[in-house]
Design an enzyme around this catalytic site. Structure first.
Site, PDB file in Angstrom:
ATOM      1  N   ARG A  31       0.819  -1.214   0.000  1.00  0.00           N
ATOM      2  CA  ARG A  31       0.000   0.000   0.000  1.00  0.00           C
ATOM      3  C   ARG A  31       0.852   1.263   0.000  1.00  0.00           C
ATOM      4  O   ARG A  31       0.442   2.276  -0.557  1.00  0.00           O
ATOM      5  CB  ARG A  31      -0.939   0.000   1.202  1.00  0.00           C
ATOM      6  CG  ARG A  31      -2.082  -0.962   0.982  1.00  0.00           C
ATOM      7  CD  ARG A  31      -3.021  -0.996   2.142  1.00  0.00           C
ATOM      8  NE  ARG A  31      -4.271  -1.619   1.744  1.00  0.00           N
ATOM      9  CZ  ARG A  31      -5.211  -2.000   2.591  1.00  0.00           C
ATOM     10  NH1 ARG A  31      -5.041  -1.806   3.887  1.00  0.00           N
ATOM     11  NH2 ARG A  31      -6.324  -2.546   2.153  1.00  0.00           N
TER      12      ARG A  31
ATOM     13  N   LYS B 292     -19.152 -15.502   3.138  1.00  0.00           N
ATOM     14  CA  LYS B 292     -20.591 -15.315   3.350  1.00  0.00           C
ATOM     15  C   LYS B 292     -21.345 -14.753   2.150  1.00  0.00           C
ATOM     16  O   LYS B 292     -20.940 -13.771   1.551  1.00  0.00           O
ATOM     17  CB  LYS B 292     -20.794 -14.359   4.533  1.00  0.00           C
ATOM     18  CG  LYS B 292     -20.239 -14.910   5.828  1.00  0.00           C
ATOM     19  CD  LYS B 292     -20.931 -14.346   7.043  1.00  0.00           C
ATOM     20  CE  LYS B 292     -20.386 -13.025   7.429  1.00  0.00           C
ATOM     21  NZ  LYS B 292     -20.908 -12.298   8.496  1.00  0.00           N
TER      22      LYS B 292
ATOM     23  N   GLY C 276      -9.795  -8.000   0.356  1.00  0.00           N
ATOM     24  CA  GLY C 276      -8.605  -8.159   1.184  1.00  0.00           C
ATOM     25  C   GLY C 276      -8.005  -9.550   1.098  1.00  0.00           C
ATOM     26  O   GLY C 276      -6.814  -9.726   0.820  1.00  0.00           O
TER      27      GLY C 276
ATOM     28  N   GLY D 277     -13.528  -3.468   0.998  1.00  0.00           N
ATOM     29  CA  GLY D 277     -14.902  -2.990   1.188  1.00  0.00           C
ATOM     30  C   GLY D 277     -15.275  -1.917   0.184  1.00  0.00           C
ATOM     31  O   GLY D 277     -16.392  -1.903  -0.346  1.00  0.00           O
TER      32      GLY D 277
END
Ligand code: ADP
Ligand code: MG
Length: 392
Positions: A35, A197, A350, A373
């Protein structure tokens, strides 16, 4: 549309840059500097145009001042990567009096890295008083933190309202790559979705169902889909409250003529343990007591076939419990398939990005999103507050 660096005249100006330096730390050092490297093009462009740089980022999720979440290791690594001095003061955060004095003293042309923005509780509340202090640090604001663009915080949305502002190169690149997936993907467009999920991914599945030609499902999610169709999935993870959602997504796919490819077989074990004894079963006939932990060889072969000829690929979510070998095999195999495709390939999320990085194939992927996200929310069609505020 949003403003970019080309819209700002930064010469001899103080420029406040929100970067995403939320990196993993290991033994007091930066564990993975991806990053930090990703922000270099923006920082170098601004420095070469004569700006004085004030950088800020959050790191982890500290509740208030926390010695373990100080930016010092990041400043040290940034100094090595930039090859120049980086000013840093360990203090109570970007809203503190010490930090204000430290920033005031920044020499012309210098680079200063502020303390962790989350040391100040006002940050995540997008508190206007904190945003005003931050805005007072500079003449202009650049947002290059795509990973934080889905949150309206003082260092993202709040401060951007108060200064002439623009997107940095990294943010611009992310929006361009992800925007292409939604607006003008070359077909066939194949989407691969895995991970834990269904509930996390319904939004993306729904929007991508409208633009994709094929959707391949892996990860724990596959068992909810298999159970929704009446399959026996043993002790695999199923979200009972998502069975109806899974059925309606399948119905929408068939209405649109999108093929949803579920894994034909799964690699199963009695418990999730490194090196556990495994067996392969059809995903809808998993014996009682066995957990499906990875996609099987037939599933991989079918995925490979479904990807053949693809012009655009988006992948989010590992196909199995990739953290625990041998359940990484499906994810690793798919990473090789995707890396070899002559297509525009995008990996986001991620864990998915960590999995692809671990295979060493990252440089053969068209675009690796730095925001998990944020990438998902963008692809769900949501407006990212950190980006909306940079609109022109
Ligand atoms: P990303 O971060 O890329 O968006 P997610 O966070 O949605 O991905 O999912 C990653 C997690 O999903 C990993 O921790 C992985 O172990 C888990 N996972 C994948 N397949 C399975 C499975 N079959 N059973 C349980 N967990 C799984
Ligand atoms: Mg994740």
């Amino acid at each position: 549309m949003f403003r970019t660096l080309e819209d700002l005249d930064v010469k001899d100006k103080r420029v406040l840059v929100r970067v995403d330096f939320n990196v993993p730390l290991k033994d007091g050092r930066v564990g993975d500097d991806t990053r930090i490297r990703a922000a270099l093009p923006t920082l170098e462009a601004l420095a070469s145009r004569g700006a004085t740089l004030i950088l800020m980022s959050h790191l982890g999720r500290p509740k208030g001042v926390d010695d373990a979440a100080r930016m010092r290791p990041v400043a040290a690594r940034l100094e090595e990567l930039l090859g120049r001095d980086v000013r840093y003061l360990a203090c109570d955060g970007p809203g503190s009096a010490e930090e204000q004095a430290f920033v005031r003293d920044a020499p012309h042309g210098s680079v200063t890295l502020l303390e962790n923005t989350r040391f100040d509780a006002r940050e995540t509340k997008n508190d206007p008083a904190l945003a005003r202090i931050l805005a007072g640090y500079a003449d202009m604001y650049v947002d290059d933190a795509f990973g934080s663009a889905h949150r309206a915080h003082a260092s993202t949305e709040g401060v951007a309202r108060l200064l002439p502002s623009a997107a940095g190169h990294l943010l611009e690149q992310e929006l361009h790559a992800l925007g292409k997936l939604l607006d003008s993907p070359e077909h066939p467009f194949v989407v691969i979705l895995g991970g834990a999920k269904v509930s996390d991914k319904i939004g993306v599945i729904s929007t991508l169902l409208e633009v994709a030609d094929r959707i391949l499902i892996g990860g724990a999610m596959a068992f909810t889909f298999a159970a929704a169709q009446g399959g026996k999935v043993g002790a695999s993870r199923v979200e009972e409250d998502q069975l109806d959602t899974a059925r309606s997504l399948l119905a929408r796919a068939s209405e649109r003529g999108v093929s949803m490819v579920l894994p034909e077989d799964s690699v199963c074990a009695r418990e999730l343990k490194q090196g556990a004894q495994t067996s392969v079963h059809p995903t809808d006939q998993i014996p009682d007591g066995l957990l499906g932990l990875d996609v099987g060889p037939r599933a991989i072969a079918a995925f490979r076939e479904a990807l053949d000829g693809a012009r655009t690929v988006f992948w989010n979510g590992p196909l199995g419990v990739f953290e625990t070998p041998p359940f990484d095999a499906g994810t690793v195999a798919l990473a090789h398939v995707v890396a070899e495709l002559p297509a525009f390939t995008v990996v986001g999320g991620g864990d998915s990005v960590a999995a692809v990085n671990a295979t060493g194939l990252a440089d053969r992927i068209g675009h690796i999103s730095t925001g998990g996200g944020a990438a998902l929310e963008f692809l769900e069609g949501k407006t990212l507050p950190g980006v909306a505020v940079l609109g022109s």
